[in-house]
Scaffold this active site. Structure first.
Site, PDB file in Angstrom:
ATOM      1  N   PRO A  91       5.349   7.300   6.321  1.00  0.00           N
ATOM      2  CA  PRO A  91       4.871   8.627   6.282  1.00  0.00           C
ATOM      3  C   PRO A  91       5.741   9.864   6.570  1.00  0.00           C
ATOM      4  CG  PRO A  91       4.263   6.893   8.118  1.00  0.00           C
ATOM      5  CD  PRO A  91       5.468   6.672   7.312  1.00  0.00           C
ATOM      6  N   GLU A  92       5.378  11.069   5.420  1.00  0.00           N
ATOM      7  CA  GLU A  92       6.408  12.088   5.605  1.00  0.00           C
ATOM      8  C   GLU A  92       5.230  13.221   5.977  1.00  0.00           C
ATOM      9  OE1 GLU A  92       8.896  12.924   2.590  1.00  0.00           O
ATOM     10  OE2 GLU A  92       9.137  10.699   1.914  1.00  0.00           O
TER      11      GLU A  92
ATOM     12  N   HIS B  30       0.933  -6.395  14.943  1.00  0.00           N
ATOM     13  CA  HIS B  30       1.536  -5.226  15.091  1.00  0.00           C
ATOM     14  C   HIS B  30       0.703  -4.031  15.473  1.00  0.00           C
ATOM     15  CE1 HIS B  30       5.110  -7.361  13.425  1.00  0.00           C
ATOM     16  NE2 HIS B  30       4.322  -7.277  12.039  1.00  0.00           N
TER      17      HIS B  30
ATOM     18  N   ARG C 252       7.386  -2.078  11.918  1.00  0.00           N
ATOM     19  CA  ARG C 252       8.807  -1.964  12.027  1.00  0.00           C
ATOM     20  C   ARG C 252       9.324  -1.412  13.209  1.00  0.00           C
ATOM     21  NH1 ARG C 252      10.431  -0.382   5.897  1.00  0.00           N
ATOM     22  NH2 ARG C 252       8.517  -1.681   5.301  1.00  0.00           N
TER      23      ARG C 252
END
Length: 275
Positions: free
Chosen positions: A2-3, A91, A110
């Site tokens: 994600p930016e 997750h 992550r």
DNA sequence: CGTATCTCCTGCAAGC
DNA sequence: TGCTTGCAGGAGATAC
């Protein structure tokens, strides 16, 4: 990954589902994100969401007592709305349950993401050194401009790509959009920031804004991990001119796109279009 | 101070 | 097939 556009898209995706709703239950399945989730987050139960805002790649959720929780999606984080009966995935680290049909789930393989806390009228310390927003979405204006970049870059020897990925100079520009912006501005990524002309910075500022605005318009682009706020896979992906196109022909001039590392990050450019 | 390098983490892909 | 290795990267931490 994600930016800025993906975070903006996530905000717009989840906002209609949670605004003015009371948070009934907070479930923290794994508090070990980039930083441990502060325990105040659990005390959000019973409070109502009144506003959502984005600053850089942070997504801030305000509650009716003025306190706020701040998400950062890191590399692989995503927020989506689902039903309480939907099976939790591996997750899925945090759940905000509003009602049976409205559960905000944070998924992050992550765990580079974060969930922060801010008291009334305060901001997380992570906001302290953030530079200007490239797009005036939450303010009327922004000090971001070609002049700003030019002035900030004088005597800087580091590569222009590193310079625009530095949050102190402009926020929200990650690796993909840095590569793309520099291509559209015709600037070689490894050119020292201090040796780029004012005219080029004017072009670059415009390209950064165009690329980000276009991506927001298209619903955010991503490579593999992003899931849209409504649970739609985020593979809208605006047309990429250089990122990930090593060896393929430049869409403008046809010469082969080159790849090299700049500051440990994969960098893609056209040796003919970018000088 | 500026600049460069290291680090966190997991999933995936390449190579043997 | 099954292992090992390397890579992806935001941004703070660390070292010079």
């Amino acid at each position: 990954m994600p930016e800025l556009p993906e975070v903006e898209t996530t905000l717009r995706g989840i906002e209609p589902h949670i605004i003015n709703k009371k948070l009934e239950k907070v479930l923290i399945h794994n508090a070990k994100l980039r930083w441990p989730i502060p325990k105040q987050v659990k005390k959000l139960e019973g409070k109502t969401v009144v506003k959502l805002m984005r600053r850089a790649k942070y997504l801030q959720v305000f509650f009716d007592d003025g306190q706020s929780a701040v998400w950062h999606l890191g590399m692989s984080g995503s927020l989506r709305i689902c039903s309480a009966f939907e099976e939790r995935k591996k997750h899925d680290h945090v759940e905000w349950q509003f009602d049976q049909d409205t559960v905000l789930r944070y998924h992050d393989p992550r765990r580079f993401g974060a969930l922060l806390w801010a008291n009334l009228g305060e901001e997380p310390e992570q906001f302290d050194n953030l530079g200007p927003e490239p797009l005036p979405i939450y303010q009327e204006t922004t000090e971001f401009s070609g002049e700003w970049l030019f002035e900030r870059s004088r005597k800087k020897t580091s590569p222009i790509k590193t310079f625009i990925m530095d949050n102190k100079n402009v926020v929200g520009v990650g690796n993909i959009y840095a590569n793309e912006s520099l291509f559209h501005a015709g600037i070689k990524p490894n050119k020292p920031a201090g040796r780029v002309s004012k005219q080029k910075y004017m072009q670059l500022a415009e390209c950064i804004q165009d690329v980000l605005a276009k991506a927001i318009k298209q619903g955010g682009s991503t490579l593999r991990d992003f899931v849209g706020g409504d649970g739609q896979p985020g593979y809208f992906q605006q047309e990429l001119f250089v990122y990930g196109r090593t060896g393929e022909p430049c869409k403008v001039c046809g010469s082969k796109i080159k790849e090299e590392k700049i500051g440990q990050r994969s960098t893609f450019y056209c040796g003919r279009c970018q000088r």
